[in-house]
Design a protein around this motif. Structure first.
Motif, PDB file in Angstrom:
ATOM      1  N   ILE A  69      61.892  55.720  43.483  1.00 66.54           N
ATOM      2  CA  ILE A  69      61.829  54.312  43.105  1.00 66.54           C
ATOM      3  C   ILE A  69      61.916  53.481  44.376  1.00 66.54           C
ATOM      4  O   ILE A  69      62.927  53.530  45.087  1.00 66.54           O
ATOM      5  CB  ILE A  69      62.961  53.909  42.139  1.00 66.54           C
ATOM      6  CG1 ILE A  69      62.909  54.746  40.862  1.00 66.54           C
ATOM      7  CG2 ILE A  69      62.856  52.434  41.786  1.00 66.54           C
ATOM      8  CD1 ILE A  69      63.908  55.856  40.820  1.00 66.54           C
ATOM      9  N   GLU A  71      62.445  50.171  46.149  1.00 60.41           N
ATOM     10  CA  GLU A  71      63.050  48.864  45.874  1.00 60.41           C
ATOM     11  C   GLU A  71      63.993  48.504  47.005  1.00 60.41           C
ATOM     12  O   GLU A  71      64.572  49.378  47.655  1.00 60.41           O
ATOM     13  CB  GLU A  71      63.802  48.897  44.540  1.00 60.41           C
ATOM     14  CG  GLU A  71      64.817  50.017  44.437  1.00 60.41           C
ATOM     15  CD  GLU A  71      65.420  50.160  43.049  1.00 60.41           C
ATOM     16  OE1 GLU A  71      65.188  49.292  42.196  1.00 60.41           O
ATOM     17  OE2 GLU A  71      66.132  51.160  42.838  1.00 60.41           O
ATOM     18  N   PRO A  74      69.087  48.783  44.752  1.00 60.52           N
ATOM     19  CA  PRO A  74      69.036  49.748  43.639  1.00 60.52           C
ATOM     20  C   PRO A  74      69.249  49.098  42.283  1.00 60.52           C
ATOM     21  O   PRO A  74      70.294  49.268  41.648  1.00 60.52           O
ATOM     22  CB  PRO A  74      70.168  50.722  43.972  1.00 60.52           C
ATOM     23  CG  PRO A  74      71.151  49.892  44.733  1.00 60.52           C
ATOM     24  CD  PRO A  74      70.327  48.918  45.547  1.00 60.52           C
ATOM     25  N   GLU A  76      66.314  48.723  39.680  1.00 61.06           N
ATOM     26  CA  GLU A  76      65.527  49.454  38.683  1.00 61.06           C
ATOM     27  C   GLU A  76      66.011  50.889  38.546  1.00 61.06           C
ATOM     28  O   GLU A  76      66.041  51.443  37.447  1.00 61.06           O
ATOM     29  CB  GLU A  76      64.044  49.425  39.082  1.00 61.06           C
ATOM     30  CG  GLU A  76      63.115  49.989  38.025  1.00 61.06           C
ATOM     31  CD  GLU A  76      63.070  49.133  36.764  1.00 61.06           C
ATOM     32  OE1 GLU A  76      62.621  49.652  35.717  1.00 61.06           O
ATOM     33  OE2 GLU A  76      63.489  47.959  36.809  1.00 61.06           O
ATOM     34  N   SER A  77      66.418  51.494  39.655  1.00 63.72           N
ATOM     35  CA  SER A  77      66.897  52.878  39.592  1.00 63.72           C
ATOM     36  C   SER A  77      68.163  52.980  38.741  1.00 63.72           C
ATOM     37  O   SER A  77      68.315  53.921  37.958  1.00 63.72           O
ATOM     38  CB  SER A  77      67.169  53.424  40.999  1.00 63.72           C
ATOM     39  OG  SER A  77      68.053  52.577  41.704  1.00 63.72           O
ATOM     40  N   THR A  95      75.927  57.500  45.526  1.00 68.25           N
ATOM     41  CA  THR A  95      75.547  56.124  45.826  1.00 68.25           C
ATOM     42  C   THR A  95      76.217  55.562  47.071  1.00 68.25           C
ATOM     43  O   THR A  95      77.355  55.917  47.385  1.00 68.25           O
ATOM     44  CB  THR A  95      75.887  55.221  44.617  1.00 68.25           C
ATOM     45  OG1 THR A  95      75.659  53.861  44.954  1.00 68.25           O
ATOM     46  CG2 THR A  95      77.330  55.393  44.189  1.00 68.25           C
ATOM     47  N   LEU A 155      71.103  60.491  40.249  1.00 68.14           N
ATOM     48  CA  LEU A 155      70.623  59.333  41.003  1.00 68.14           C
ATOM     49  C   LEU A 155      71.141  59.456  42.427  1.00 68.14           C
ATOM     50  O   LEU A 155      72.352  59.572  42.647  1.00 68.14           O
ATOM     51  CB  LEU A 155      71.103  58.028  40.383  1.00 68.14           C
ATOM     52  CG  LEU A 155      70.816  56.755  41.192  1.00 68.14           C
ATOM     53  CD1 LEU A 155      69.321  56.582  41.432  1.00 68.14           C
ATOM     54  CD2 LEU A 155      71.389  55.526  40.519  1.00 68.14           C
ATOM     55  N   GLU A 157      71.145  57.384  45.833  1.00 67.46           N
ATOM     56  CA  GLU A 157      70.891  56.062  46.409  1.00 67.46           C
ATOM     57  C   GLU A 157      71.620  55.972  47.739  1.00 67.46           C
ATOM     58  O   GLU A 157      72.798  56.274  47.831  1.00 67.46           O
ATOM     59  CB  GLU A 157      71.390  54.982  45.441  1.00 67.46           C
ATOM     60  CG  GLU A 157      71.206  53.569  45.939  1.00 67.46           C
ATOM     61  CD  GLU A 157      72.477  52.950  46.472  1.00 67.46           C
ATOM     62  OE1 GLU A 157      72.414  52.383  47.579  1.00 67.46           O
ATOM     63  OE2 GLU A 157      73.518  53.018  45.796  1.00 67.46           O
ATOM     64  N   SER A 192      66.374  56.401  45.021  1.00 67.46           N
ATOM     65  CA  SER A 192      66.143  54.983  45.265  1.00 67.46           C
ATOM     66  C   SER A 192      66.093  54.739  46.769  1.00 67.46           C
ATOM     67  O   SER A 192      66.996  55.144  47.502  1.00 67.46           O
ATOM     68  CB  SER A 192      67.263  54.144  44.644  1.00 67.46           C
ATOM     69  OG  SER A 192      67.123  52.788  45.000  1.00 67.46           O
ATOM     70  N   THR A 193      65.027  54.091  47.231  1.00 66.69           N
ATOM     71  CA  THR A 193      64.922  53.776  48.657  1.00 66.69           C
ATOM     72  C   THR A 193      64.009  52.588  48.865  1.00 66.69           C
ATOM     73  O   THR A 193      63.232  52.216  47.972  1.00 66.69           O
ATOM     74  CB  THR A 193      64.378  54.981  49.456  1.00 66.69           C
ATOM     75  OG1 THR A 193      64.487  54.719  50.853  1.00 66.69           O
ATOM     76  CG2 THR A 193      62.928  55.256  49.112  1.00 66.69           C
TER      77      THR A 193
END
Length: 216
Positions: A69, A71, A74, A76-77, A95, A155, A157, A192-193
């Motif tokens: 993802i 963005e 973080p 939307e993730s 996270t 997840l 992140e 997520s990145t």
């Protein structure tokens, strides 16, 4: 509100004015006449406002797959992860964001949180912490989670911090290992990145290795 709706509302307003002008030419105007027009236009306006407002379908994640993802933050993730674990899957959230700052931290009882931080922190009952340089330990945590949780959702992140702390080549090898672990264990990995923060070769690696989820 989109331009199409604005145009439709404007057209409806002009038509309302025409109808009011026409009715005002009558010799006598009854309350029922006014009520009839108001109800008619209220109904039309409601139809316009609800047009194309059907709820966006839930994203379907395929077990055994890893997703990217793109963005700046973080958002939307987290939404996708929360949606996935709300369906009954257990979750592992690794996270850079302090867990207590995550909106669903207090309600996600089926989620284990790991905070990536250079600050030495004794493991707490509600979440644990790892140094961002501990790539092997991070991968081991993911491996243990996948082994112990059927169709678990992860997840990850904080890719930028992991890259800065270990070098991207080391991170790339770790991510490849994690991807294989998730594939073999039929879990789901969400990464997520912010691709804009990475070099072209780093960005190309991630896009090649992982399925990208479009961000609205």
């Amino acid at each position: 509100m989109d331009n199409q709706k604005n145009d439709m509302i404007y057209s409806l307003f002009l038509k309302l004015l025409d109808d009011l002008k026409n009715i005002s030419n009558k010799e006598s105007i009854g309350k029922d006449d006014i009520d009839s027009i108001v109800k008619s236009y209220e109904k039309k306006l409601k139809i316009i406002m609800n047009k194309n407002q059907r709820q966006k379908p839930s994203l379907t994640l395929k077990f055994g797959e890893s997703y990217l993802i793109d963005e700046e933050k973080p958002v939307e993730s987290y939404n996708i992860f929360k949606q996935a674990v709300s369906r009954g899957s257990n979750g592992l959230c690794i996270t850079r964001t302090h867990p207590e700052s995550i909106s669903f931290y207090d309600t996600a009882k089926n989620v284990k949180f790991i905070w990536l931080s250079k600050v030495g922190l004794d493991n707490r009952k509600d979440f644990s912490s790892l140094q961002p340089t501990d790539l092997t330990i991070i991968a081991n945590n993911i491996n243990d989670f996948i082994k112990n949780n059927t169709k678990g959702v992860i997840l990850l992140e904080g890719i930028e911090l992991l890259s800065a702390s270990n070098g991207f080549q080391n991170l790339a090898r770790a991510l490849t290992t994690v991807k294989d672990i998730v594939s073999a264990g039929k879990g789901v990995l969400l990464i997520s990145t912010n691709l804009k923060a990475l070099k072209d070769d780093e960005k190309n690696f991630l896009l090649r290795e992982f399925n990208q989820i479009p961000v609205p």
